[in-house]
Design a protein around this motif. Structure first.
Motif, short mmCIF file in Angstrom:
data_model
loop_
_atom_site.label_atom_id
_atom_site.label_comp_id
_atom_site.label_asym_id
_atom_site.label_seq_id
_atom_site.Cartn_x
_atom_site.Cartn_y
_atom_site.Cartn_z
N UNK A 23 0.83 -1.21 0.00
CA UNK A 23 0.00 0.00 0.00
C UNK A 23 0.86 1.26 0.00
N UNK A 24 0.67 2.11 -1.01
CA UNK A 24 1.39 3.39 -1.10
C UNK A 24 1.07 4.26 0.12
N UNK A 25 -0.21 4.23 0.52
CA UNK A 25 -0.65 5.04 1.66
C UNK A 25 0.08 4.58 2.94
N UNK A 26 0.11 3.25 3.15
CA UNK A 26 0.79 2.73 4.34
C UNK A 26 2.27 3.11 4.31
N UNK A 27 2.84 3.12 3.09
CA UNK A 27 4.25 3.50 2.94
C UNK A 27 4.46 4.96 3.35
N UNK A 28 3.53 5.80 2.94
CA UNK A 28 3.64 7.22 3.30
C UNK A 28 3.53 7.41 4.82
N UNK A 29 2.61 6.64 5.43
CA UNK A 29 2.46 6.73 6.90
C UNK A 29 3.71 6.23 7.61
N UNK A 31 6.71 6.50 6.46
CA UNK A 31 7.80 7.48 6.27
C UNK A 31 7.55 8.78 7.04
N UNK A 32 6.29 9.08 7.32
CA UNK A 32 5.99 10.23 8.19
C UNK A 32 5.58 11.51 7.48
N UNK A 33 5.21 12.52 8.28
CA UNK A 33 4.65 13.77 7.74
C UNK A 33 5.58 14.54 6.81
N UNK A 34 6.88 14.50 7.06
CA UNK A 34 7.80 15.26 6.18
C UNK A 34 7.76 14.70 4.76
N UNK A 35 7.73 13.36 4.64
CA UNK A 35 7.66 12.72 3.32
C UNK A 35 6.31 13.05 2.65
N UNK A 36 5.24 12.98 3.45
CA UNK A 36 3.90 13.31 2.92
C UNK A 36 3.86 14.74 2.40
N UNK A 37 4.44 15.66 3.19
CA UNK A 37 4.45 17.07 2.80
C UNK A 37 5.25 17.27 1.52
N UNK A 38 6.34 16.53 1.39
CA UNK A 38 7.17 16.63 0.18
C UNK A 38 6.38 16.17 -1.05
N UNK A 39 5.66 15.04 -0.90
CA UNK A 39 4.86 14.52 -2.02
C UNK A 39 3.78 15.52 -2.41
N UNK A 40 3.14 16.11 -1.40
CA UNK A 40 2.07 17.09 -1.66
C UNK A 40 2.64 18.29 -2.42
N UNK A 41 3.79 18.77 -1.96
CA UNK A 41 4.42 19.93 -2.61
C UNK A 41 4.82 19.60 -4.05
N UNK A 42 5.34 18.38 -4.26
CA UNK A 42 5.74 17.98 -5.62
C UNK A 42 4.53 17.96 -6.55
N UNK A 43 3.41 17.41 -6.04
CA UNK A 43 2.20 17.36 -6.88
C UNK A 43 1.70 18.76 -7.19
N UNK A 44 1.78 19.66 -6.20
CA UNK A 44 1.32 21.04 -6.41
C UNK A 44 2.16 21.70 -7.50
N UNK A 45 3.46 21.46 -7.46
CA UNK A 45 4.35 22.05 -8.48
C UNK A 45 4.03 21.49 -9.86
N UNK A 46 3.72 20.17 -9.91
CA UNK A 46 3.37 19.57 -11.21
C UNK A 46 2.10 20.20 -11.77
N UNK A 47 1.11 20.45 -10.89
CA UNK A 47 -0.14 21.10 -11.34
C UNK A 47 0.18 22.48 -11.92
N UNK A 48 0.99 23.22 -11.19
CA UNK A 48 1.33 24.59 -11.60
C UNK A 48 2.06 24.58 -12.95
N UNK A 49 3.01 23.68 -13.11
CA UNK A 49 3.78 23.62 -14.37
C UNK A 49 2.86 23.27 -15.54
N UNK A 50 1.98 22.27 -15.33
CA UNK A 50 1.07 21.88 -16.42
C UNK A 50 0.09 23.00 -16.77
N UNK A 76 -2.83 12.34 8.57
CA UNK A 76 -1.67 12.20 9.46
C UNK A 76 -1.66 13.25 10.57
N UNK A 77 -2.28 14.42 10.31
CA UNK A 77 -2.25 15.43 11.39
C UNK A 77 -3.61 15.57 12.07
N UNK A 78 -4.47 14.59 11.88
CA UNK A 78 -5.73 14.54 12.63
C UNK A 78 -6.79 15.54 12.15
#
Ligand SMILES: N=c1c2ncn([C@@H]3O[C@H](COP(=O)(O)OP(=O)(O)OP(=O)(O)O)[C@@H](O)[C@H]3O)c2ncn1[C@@H]1O[C@H](COP(=O)(O)O)[C@@H](O)[C@H]1O
Length: 133
Positions: A23-29, A31-50, A76-78
């Protein structure tokens, strides 16, 4: 839209304790909030570029990834989706009230008057002045 985000949030909650190997979700959990935040930021940048490159189909796909990663970070942050909907409703209500106010009731603050430094007034009396010869 809020229904599908709520379903996604529940799916994320259900997956977070699964085996991280499957499970990708279980993997993110794991790895913790810093990894989750990084993935979120990467996706946001991809949206902006497209969006900037004029690729609406890619914007749609990346937006779905962005929302998935957002729900993972919420979980993850309740934070629950209802918490976000409540805040959105509060803002909608506030803006509604502002729109209904008559314009005359809305007082614009006056710009501050510039303070000019005053020089002391000195009385010049001719009779006190000594004449030069
Ligand atoms: N809705 C989603 C969802 N949306 C997007 N994604 C994944 O997030 C990825 C986006 O991240 P990346 O672009 O970094 O993808 P990647 O580079 O291929 O992947 P990684 O390098 O991160 O492993 C997408 O490719 C999708 O695989 C999602 N993964 C899971 N879900 C749902 O989450 C629930 C739990 O799924 P599992 O995490 O698989 O258990 C299920 O209901 C799923 O449908």
């Amino acid at each position: 839209m809020s229904d599908s985000l709520e379903r996604l949030y529940l799916a994320v909650i259900a997956a977070k304790d699964l085996d991280p190997a499957v499970s990708r979700t279980a993997r993110l959990f794991q790895r913790g909030p810093a990894k989750m935040a990084k993935k979120l930021a990467e996706e946001a940048i991809e949206v902006v570029i497209d969006a900037v490159n004029g690729k609406p189909d890619a914007v749609i796909r990346e937006s779905a990834d962005l929302l998935y990663n957002l729900t993972v970070l919420w979980a993850s942050c309740g934070v629950q989706p209802e918490d976000v909907w409540r805040e959105m409703e509060r803002r909608e209500h506030m803006l509604g009230i502002a729109e209904k106010l008559p314009k005359s009731a809305v007082k614009m603050p006056r710009p501050p008057t510039p303070r000019v430094a005053r020089r002391p007034i000195v009385a010049l009396e001719s009779r006190n002045l000594r004449k030069r010869h």
